[in-house]
Write a protein that holds these residues in place. Structure first.
Motif, mmCIF file in Angstrom:
data_model
loop_
_atom_site.group_PDB
_atom_site.id
_atom_site.type_symbol
_atom_site.label_atom_id
_atom_site.label_comp_id
_atom_site.label_asym_id
_atom_site.label_seq_id
_atom_site.Cartn_x
_atom_site.Cartn_y
_atom_site.Cartn_z
ATOM 1 N N TRP A 218 0.833 -1.195 0.000
ATOM 2 C CA TRP A 218 0.000 0.000 0.000
ATOM 3 C C TRP A 218 0.867 1.244 0.000
ATOM 4 O O TRP A 218 1.934 1.265 0.596
ATOM 5 N N LYS A 219 0.379 2.299 -0.668
ATOM 6 C CA LYS A 219 1.055 3.597 -0.657
ATOM 7 C C LYS A 219 0.259 4.532 0.244
ATOM 8 O O LYS A 219 -0.966 4.445 0.309
ATOM 9 N N THR A 220 0.976 5.410 0.937
ATOM 10 C CA THR A 220 0.367 6.217 1.986
ATOM 11 C C THR A 220 0.592 7.710 1.771
ATOM 12 O O THR A 220 1.720 8.141 1.540
ATOM 13 N N LEU A 221 -0.490 8.464 1.898
ATOM 14 C CA LEU A 221 -0.431 9.926 1.904
ATOM 15 C C LEU A 221 -0.926 10.392 3.267
ATOM 16 O O LEU A 221 -1.996 9.976 3.714
ATOM 17 N N VAL A 222 -0.133 11.229 3.930
ATOM 18 C CA VAL A 222 -0.535 11.826 5.198
ATOM 19 C C VAL A 222 -0.803 13.303 4.929
ATOM 20 O O VAL A 222 0.073 14.013 4.446
ATOM 21 N N VAL A 223 -2.022 13.733 5.205
ATOM 22 C CA VAL A 223 -2.378 15.139 5.052
ATOM 23 C C VAL A 223 -2.565 15.708 6.448
ATOM 24 O O VAL A 223 -3.411 15.243 7.211
ATOM 25 N N TRP A 224 -1.748 16.696 6.782
ATOM 26 C CA TRP A 224 -1.821 17.316 8.099
ATOM 27 C C TRP A 224 -2.936 18.348 8.129
ATOM 28 O O TRP A 224 -3.222 19.011 7.130
ATOM 29 N N GLU A 225 -3.556 18.474 9.281
ATOM 30 C CA GLU A 225 -4.646 19.419 9.501
ATOM 31 C C GLU A 225 -4.288 20.830 9.032
ATOM 32 O O GLU A 225 -5.098 21.518 8.405
ATOM 33 N N CYS A 226 -3.058 21.279 9.297
ATOM 34 C CA CYS A 226 -2.643 22.633 8.937
ATOM 35 C C CYS A 226 -2.655 22.856 7.426
ATOM 36 O O CYS A 226 -2.822 23.979 6.960
ATOM 37 N N ALA A 227 -2.502 21.791 6.657
ATOM 38 C CA ALA A 227 -2.504 21.901 5.192
ATOM 39 C C ALA A 227 -3.907 22.092 4.644
ATOM 40 O O ALA A 227 -4.085 22.386 3.464
ATOM 41 N N LEU A 228 -4.910 21.913 5.494
ATOM 42 C CA LEU A 228 -6.301 22.048 5.056
ATOM 43 C C LEU A 228 -6.948 23.310 5.628
ATOM 44 O O LEU A 228 -8.160 23.434 5.657
ATOM 45 N N LYS A 229 -6.126 24.241 6.059
ATOM 46 C CA LYS A 229 -6.627 25.503 6.624
ATOM 47 C C LYS A 229 -6.314 26.658 5.674
ATOM 48 O O LYS A 229 -5.234 26.718 5.095
ATOM 49 N N GLY A 230 -7.256 27.562 5.536
ATOM 50 C CA GLY A 230 -7.050 28.807 4.800
ATOM 51 C C GLY A 230 -6.550 28.629 3.382
ATOM 52 O O GLY A 230 -7.032 27.787 2.627
ATOM 53 N N ALA A 231 -5.543 29.422 3.036
ATOM 54 C CA ALA A 231 -5.012 29.444 1.670
ATOM 55 C C ALA A 231 -4.338 28.132 1.278
ATOM 56 O O ALA A 231 -4.198 27.840 0.084
ATOM 57 N N SER A 232 -3.927 27.335 2.246
ATOM 58 C CA SER A 232 -3.255 26.055 1.949
ATOM 59 C C SER A 232 -4.207 25.013 1.385
ATOM 60 O O SER A 232 -3.774 24.079 0.712
ATOM 61 N N LEU A 233 -5.503 25.162 1.642
ATOM 62 C CA LEU A 233 -6.482 24.140 1.253
ATOM 63 C C LEU A 233 -6.427 23.819 -0.233
ATOM 64 O O LEU A 233 -6.288 22.661 -0.622
ATOM 65 N N GLY A 234 -6.533 24.824 -1.085
ATOM 66 C CA GLY A 234 -6.543 24.598 -2.531
ATOM 67 C C GLY A 234 -5.281 23.923 -3.020
ATOM 68 O O GLY A 234 -5.329 22.991 -3.840
ATOM 69 N N LYS A 235 -4.127 24.376 -2.534
ATOM 70 C CA LYS A 235 -2.845 23.784 -2.927
ATOM 71 C C LYS A 235 -2.764 22.325 -2.487
ATOM 72 O O LYS A 235 -2.275 21.475 -3.228
ATOM 73 N N THR A 236 -3.243 22.059 -1.299
ATOM 74 C CA THR A 236 -3.202 20.690 -0.766
ATOM 75 C C THR A 236 -4.077 19.761 -1.599
ATOM 76 O O THR A 236 -3.668 18.634 -1.902
ATOM 77 N N ILE A 237 -5.263 20.221 -1.968
ATOM 78 C CA ILE A 237 -6.164 19.400 -2.792
ATOM 79 C C ILE A 237 -5.498 19.093 -4.133
ATOM 80 O O ILE A 237 -5.531 17.944 -4.603
ATOM 81 N N LEU A 238 -4.879 20.093 -4.752
ATOM 82 C CA LEU A 238 -4.183 19.870 -6.031
ATOM 83 C C LEU A 238 -3.048 18.858 -5.880
ATOM 84 O O LEU A 238 -2.890 17.964 -6.720
ATOM 85 N N LYS A 239 -2.264 18.991 -4.813
ATOM 86 C CA LYS A 239 -1.161 18.054 -4.584
ATOM 87 C C LYS A 239 -1.679 16.638 -4.329
ATOM 88 O O LYS A 239 -1.112 15.674 -4.835
ATOM 89 N N ALA A 240 -2.750 16.528 -3.559
ATOM 90 C CA ALA A 240 -3.335 15.211 -3.289
ATOM 91 C C ALA A 240 -3.860 14.593 -4.579
ATOM 92 O O ALA A 240 -3.656 13.400 -4.830
ATOM 93 N N ASP A 241 -4.525 15.393 -5.403
ATOM 94 C CA ASP A 241 -5.046 14.921 -6.691
ATOM 95 C C ASP A 241 -3.903 14.421 -7.573
ATOM 96 O O ASP A 241 -3.971 13.324 -8.138
#
Length: 148
Positions: free
Chosen positions: A109-132
């Motif tokens: 299995w491959k694992t992605l860890v998304v930290w809570e801080c990456a889903l706050k404010g201006a970071s949210l959009g960037k994080t979604i793009l990186k996860a995608d």
């Protein structure tokens, strides 16, 4: 000194959600809008990942910065009362997470860890793009996304 009584603090800490947290729901909704389908909190896998993409053999954990002691993060505060208890708690959480990641890796299995801080404010959009991007081509086999 804690402003709450021991009983009140215990009640408050016990009410903290283990699943369906606000950061987790933000990520789930965004990925669903992008067309991803997944299972949630699959207890048959090590660490009970928050999102499981079985056909891709990919999992995502959404970690709270406080509970998982996110190094260098302003949201990962350390309680001043009962410092030894919290140090042990955070160490045990990190060790448990590490064991889960290794167990997942050893079974392909491959694992992605998304930290809570990456889903706050201006970071949210960037994080979604990186996860995608990572979900489309999950490399490296382990990746962390954070704002710090």
């Amino acid at each position: 000194m804690d402003r709450l009584s021991t009983k009140a603090r215990s009640r408050l800490m016990a009410s903290v959600r283990r699943k369906d947290t606000k950061p987790e729901m933000l990520l789930r909704r965004a990925l669903h809008k992008l067309g991803y389908r997944y299972r949630i909190n699959q207890r048959s896998l090590p660490g009970s990942p928050d999102l499981v993409f079985a056909k891709r053999r990919v999992v995502i954990f959404v970690h709270g910065c406080f509970w998982h002691d996110h190094s260098g993060c302003r949201f990962a505060t350390k309680p001043k009362s009962q410092a030894a208890f919290w140090a042990d708690k955070f160490r045990a959480n990190k060790e448990r997470d590490s064991r889960a990641y290794m167990a997942l890796k050893s079974t392909g299995w491959k694992t992605l860890v998304v930290w809570e801080c990456a889903l706050k404010g201006a970071s949210l959009g960037k994080t979604i793009l990186k996860a995608d991007r990572w979900l489309k081509r999950p490399s490296p086999a382990y990746l962390e996304l954070s704002s710090s």
